[in-house]
Design an enzyme around this catalytic site. Structure first.
Site, mmCIF file in Angstrom:
data_model
loop_
_atom_site.group_PDB
_atom_site.id
_atom_site.type_symbol
_atom_site.label_atom_id
_atom_site.label_comp_id
_atom_site.label_asym_id
_atom_site.label_seq_id
_atom_site.Cartn_x
_atom_site.Cartn_y
_atom_site.Cartn_z
ATOM 1 N N PRO A 91 63.662 -97.638 1.148
ATOM 2 C CA PRO A 91 63.982 -98.468 2.323
ATOM 3 C C PRO A 91 63.638 -97.753 3.640
ATOM 4 O O PRO A 91 63.858 -96.557 3.776
ATOM 5 C CB PRO A 91 65.496 -98.683 2.196
ATOM 6 C CG PRO A 91 65.782 -98.523 0.742
ATOM 7 C CD PRO A 91 64.826 -97.457 0.272
ATOM 8 N N TYR B 235 68.992 -99.970 -10.573
ATOM 9 C CA TYR B 235 70.210 -99.680 -9.807
ATOM 10 C C TYR B 235 70.535 -100.847 -8.874
ATOM 11 O O TYR B 235 71.644 -101.385 -8.915
ATOM 12 C CB TYR B 235 69.991 -98.391 -9.012
ATOM 13 C CG TYR B 235 71.184 -97.905 -8.239
ATOM 14 C CD1 TYR B 235 72.257 -97.281 -8.871
ATOM 15 C CD2 TYR B 235 71.236 -98.040 -6.848
ATOM 16 C CE1 TYR B 235 73.344 -96.808 -8.144
ATOM 17 C CE2 TYR B 235 72.327 -97.566 -6.123
ATOM 18 C CZ TYR B 235 73.375 -96.947 -6.770
ATOM 19 O OH TYR B 235 74.449 -96.483 -6.044
HETATM 20 P P1 NAD Z 1 77.989 -89.328 -9.278
HETATM 21 O O1 NAD Z 1 76.751 -89.413 -10.081
HETATM 22 O O2 NAD Z 1 78.420 -88.005 -8.761
HETATM 23 O O3 NAD Z 1 79.217 -89.963 -10.039
HETATM 24 C C1 NAD Z 1 79.095 -90.963 -11.006
HETATM 25 C C2 NAD Z 1 80.045 -90.650 -12.148
HETATM 26 O O4 NAD Z 1 79.997 -91.696 -13.114
HETATM 27 C C3 NAD Z 1 79.692 -89.347 -12.874
HETATM 28 O O5 NAD Z 1 80.861 -88.578 -13.072
HETATM 29 C C4 NAD Z 1 79.091 -89.833 -14.185
HETATM 30 O O6 NAD Z 1 79.224 -88.880 -15.233
HETATM 31 C C5 NAD Z 1 79.873 -91.103 -14.420
HETATM 32 N N1 NAD Z 1 79.193 -92.084 -15.267
HETATM 33 C C6 NAD Z 1 77.905 -92.524 -15.165
HETATM 34 N N2 NAD Z 1 77.656 -93.434 -16.113
HETATM 35 C C7 NAD Z 1 78.803 -93.591 -16.837
HETATM 36 C C8 NAD Z 1 79.170 -94.389 -17.942
HETATM 37 N N3 NAD Z 1 78.303 -95.231 -18.523
HETATM 38 N N4 NAD Z 1 80.432 -94.271 -18.436
HETATM 39 C C9 NAD Z 1 81.325 -93.420 -17.866
HETATM 40 N N5 NAD Z 1 81.033 -92.633 -16.812
HETATM 41 C C10 NAD Z 1 79.779 -92.727 -16.302
HETATM 42 O O7 NAD Z 1 77.788 -90.357 -8.043
HETATM 43 P P2 NAD Z 1 78.703 -90.653 -6.766
HETATM 44 O O8 NAD Z 1 77.890 -90.372 -5.570
HETATM 45 O O9 NAD Z 1 80.039 -90.056 -6.919
HETATM 46 O O10 NAD Z 1 78.820 -92.243 -6.870
HETATM 47 C C11 NAD Z 1 79.983 -92.882 -7.371
HETATM 48 C C12 NAD Z 1 79.809 -94.387 -7.248
HETATM 49 O O11 NAD Z 1 79.594 -94.757 -5.873
HETATM 50 C C13 NAD Z 1 78.614 -94.928 -8.038
HETATM 51 O O12 NAD Z 1 78.977 -96.160 -8.624
HETATM 52 C C14 NAD Z 1 77.560 -95.142 -6.971
HETATM 53 O O13 NAD Z 1 76.671 -96.167 -7.321
HETATM 54 C C15 NAD Z 1 78.406 -95.519 -5.765
HETATM 55 N N6 NAD Z 1 77.700 -95.199 -4.511
HETATM 56 C C16 NAD Z 1 77.609 -93.916 -4.068
HETATM 57 C C17 NAD Z 1 76.915 -93.647 -2.891
HETATM 58 C C18 NAD Z 1 76.797 -92.268 -2.322
HETATM 59 O O14 NAD Z 1 76.156 -92.094 -1.270
HETATM 60 N N7 NAD Z 1 77.385 -91.253 -2.892
HETATM 61 C C19 NAD Z 1 76.302 -94.707 -2.175
HETATM 62 C C20 NAD Z 1 76.404 -95.987 -2.693
HETATM 63 C C21 NAD Z 1 77.115 -96.248 -3.846
HETATM 64 N N1 UDP Z 2 64.287 -87.872 1.172
HETATM 65 C C1 UDP Z 2 63.478 -86.903 1.748
HETATM 66 N N2 UDP Z 2 63.443 -85.670 1.163
HETATM 67 C C2 UDP Z 2 64.171 -85.337 0.069
HETATM 68 C C3 UDP Z 2 65.009 -86.325 -0.514
HETATM 69 C C4 UDP Z 2 65.026 -87.597 0.064
HETATM 70 O O1 UDP Z 2 62.817 -87.146 2.756
HETATM 71 O O2 UDP Z 2 64.080 -84.195 -0.382
HETATM 72 C C5 UDP Z 2 64.362 -89.213 1.806
HETATM 73 C C6 UDP Z 2 64.158 -90.383 0.856
HETATM 74 O O3 UDP Z 2 62.790 -90.691 0.716
HETATM 75 C C7 UDP Z 2 64.935 -91.477 1.575
HETATM 76 C C8 UDP Z 2 66.077 -90.735 2.267
HETATM 77 O O4 UDP Z 2 65.672 -89.364 2.300
HETATM 78 O O5 UDP Z 2 64.122 -92.085 2.552
HETATM 79 C C9 UDP Z 2 67.408 -90.841 1.543
HETATM 80 O O6 UDP Z 2 67.200 -90.521 0.172
HETATM 81 P P1 UDP Z 2 68.368 -90.433 -0.899
HETATM 82 O O7 UDP Z 2 67.715 -90.233 -2.216
HETATM 83 O O8 UDP Z 2 69.385 -89.447 -0.450
HETATM 84 O O9 UDP Z 2 69.098 -91.837 -0.835
HETATM 85 P P2 UDP Z 2 68.642 -93.365 -0.751
HETATM 86 O O10 UDP Z 2 67.140 -93.459 -0.632
HETATM 87 O O11 UDP Z 2 69.142 -93.965 -1.997
HETATM 88 O O12 UDP Z 2 69.300 -93.837 0.474
#
Ligand code: NAD
Ligand code: UDP
Length: 313
Positions: A273, A145
């Site tokens: 992290p 990722y």
């Molecule tokens: P999510 O998993 O709910 O949404 C991702 C969507 O992409 C899903 O609908 C999935 O079916 C679709 N998808 C995955 N692979 C695909 C492919 N190969 N072709 C077509 N569709 C595909 O996640 P989200 O939280 O809505 O995240 C959306 C975007 O934002 C992602 O790119 C994620 O990396 C980025 N992002 C989200 C967060 C967060 O906190 N939610 C943080 C950082 C980055």
């Molecule tokens: N985490 C936790 N309990 C859970 C799920 C996640 O303590 O049931 C912690 C995880 O180890 C991380 C933080 O919460 O330190 C955020 O995790 P998440 O998977 O939401 O996102 P990311 O690590 O990608 O920021």
């Protein structure tokens, strides 16, 4: 405008489609890996909405209209989902980005990449500014990722330099709210579902690691501002700079849900992290953007959403 959203059936993508549909024709592209029909069912049949079931790992051709804007959100976002098939995650980020950038080039469309705070890895600079190059493991379980998203940023900037594609790159910090998948393993959805079921709250490690949580409506506002800002590629951080330990988050969720849950401590996943907090000076200056929703208010809405999910229809 004609606006294409990849990942439009996911958590953030479906909220983005909702915000865009008022003034635009929206084309949602999704392969439903983590996205759900349920998230967009209210949009199916809307005259401004088209759904294309497609995997962006494969080239995408749209020949019956001229696209104006593309938001590239397709990619599983939670660690358990992106680690489920790590090689597919890399393909989505690398081949998928090449395919959507090619589409943007052919249509002369502006394209926004949903990048992530994960490009900073386990940061040694705190809070994180866009100028920080990050501290990322290239061989660990999060690398598919983190490095995939870093390579996607490189591709966006190379298409900008080489082909003059009009790009925007936003770095999203942890975002939460309605339509997060119940089983995605992310901390907010885990804690909220555990709390409303009075089950143990799973703290990974000692719970002193920090994250900064942004409510979904603020994030979508940031996306749209970044996309429509002239002459500004980014990268730009979007996130809420209020920082909490996971113990503080658990405490807030338990109180707001009126839960009887107790804390249990589990092993910390590899490369987790230790801290994360965005410096959002650039977003404030260039986009006039800053989050409005405080954690307690956003958590209340999220708790209500997960409670509704449990109620029989
Ligand atoms: P999510 O998993 O709910 O949404 C991702 C969507 O992409 C899903 O609908 C999935 O079916 C679709 N998808 C995955 N692979 C695909 C492919 N190969 N072709 C077509 N569709 C595909 O996640 P989200 O939280 O809505 O995240 C959306 C975007 O934002 C992602 O790119 C994620 O990396 C980025 N992002 C989200 C967060 C967060 O906190 N939610 C943080 C950082 C980055
Ligand atoms: N985490 C936790 N309990 C859970 C799920 C996640 O303590 O049931 C912690 C995880 O180890 C991380 C933080 O919460 O330190 C955020 O995790 P998440 O998977 O939401 O996102 P990311 O690590 O990608 O920021």
């Amino acid at each position: 405008m004609k606006v294409l959203v990849t990942g439009g059936a996911g958590f953030l993508g479906s909220h983005l489609c909702d915000a865009l549909i008022k003034d635009n024709q929206v084309i949602c592209v999704d392969n439903f890996f983590t996205g759900k029909k349920e998230n967009i069912k209210h949009l199916l049949g809307h005259p401004n909405f088209t759904l294309i079931e497609h995997d962006i790992i494969e080239p995408l051709f749209i020949d019956d209209m001229k696209l104006d804007q593309i938001y590239n959100l397709a990619c599983p976002a939670s660690p358990i989902h992106y680690q489920f098939n790590a090689i597919r995650t890399i393909k989505t980020n690398v081949l998928g980005s090449i395919n959507v950038l090619g589409l943007a080039k052919r249509h002369n469309a502006r394209i926004l990449q949903a990048s992530t705070s994960e490009v900073y890895g386990d940061p040694k600079e705190h809070p994180q500014k866009e100028s920080y190059w990050g501290n990322v493991n290239s061989t660990g379980i999060r690398s598919c990722y983190d490095e995939g998203k870093r390579c996607a940023e490189t591709l966006f900037f190379d298409y900008y330099r080489q082909h003059k594609v009009d790009i925007r790159v936003v770095r999203i910090f942890n975002t939460y709210g309605s339509r997060m998948a119940k089983d995605d393993g992310r901390v907010v959805s885990n804690f909220v579902t555990q709390a409303i079921e009075n089950k143990d709250i799973t703290i990974y490690g000692d719970g002193m690691q920090t994250r900064s949580f942004c409510y979904v409506s603020d994030m979508i506002d940031g996306f749209i501002r970044a996309m429509n800002k002239e002459n500004f590629t980014g990268p730009v951080n979007l996130g809420n700079p209020n920082e909490f330990t996971m113990l503080e988050l658990a405490d807030s969720v338990i109180k707001l849900a009126g839960s009887k849950s107790k804390l249990v401590f589990k092993e910390l996943p590899q490369d987790d992290p230790k801290c994360r907090k965005p410096d959002i000076s650039l977003a404030k200056e260039k986009l006039g953007w800053q989050p409005k929703v405080e954690l307690a208010e956003g958590l209340k809405k999220t708790i209500e959403y997960f409670r509704e999910l449990k109620r029989p229809a």
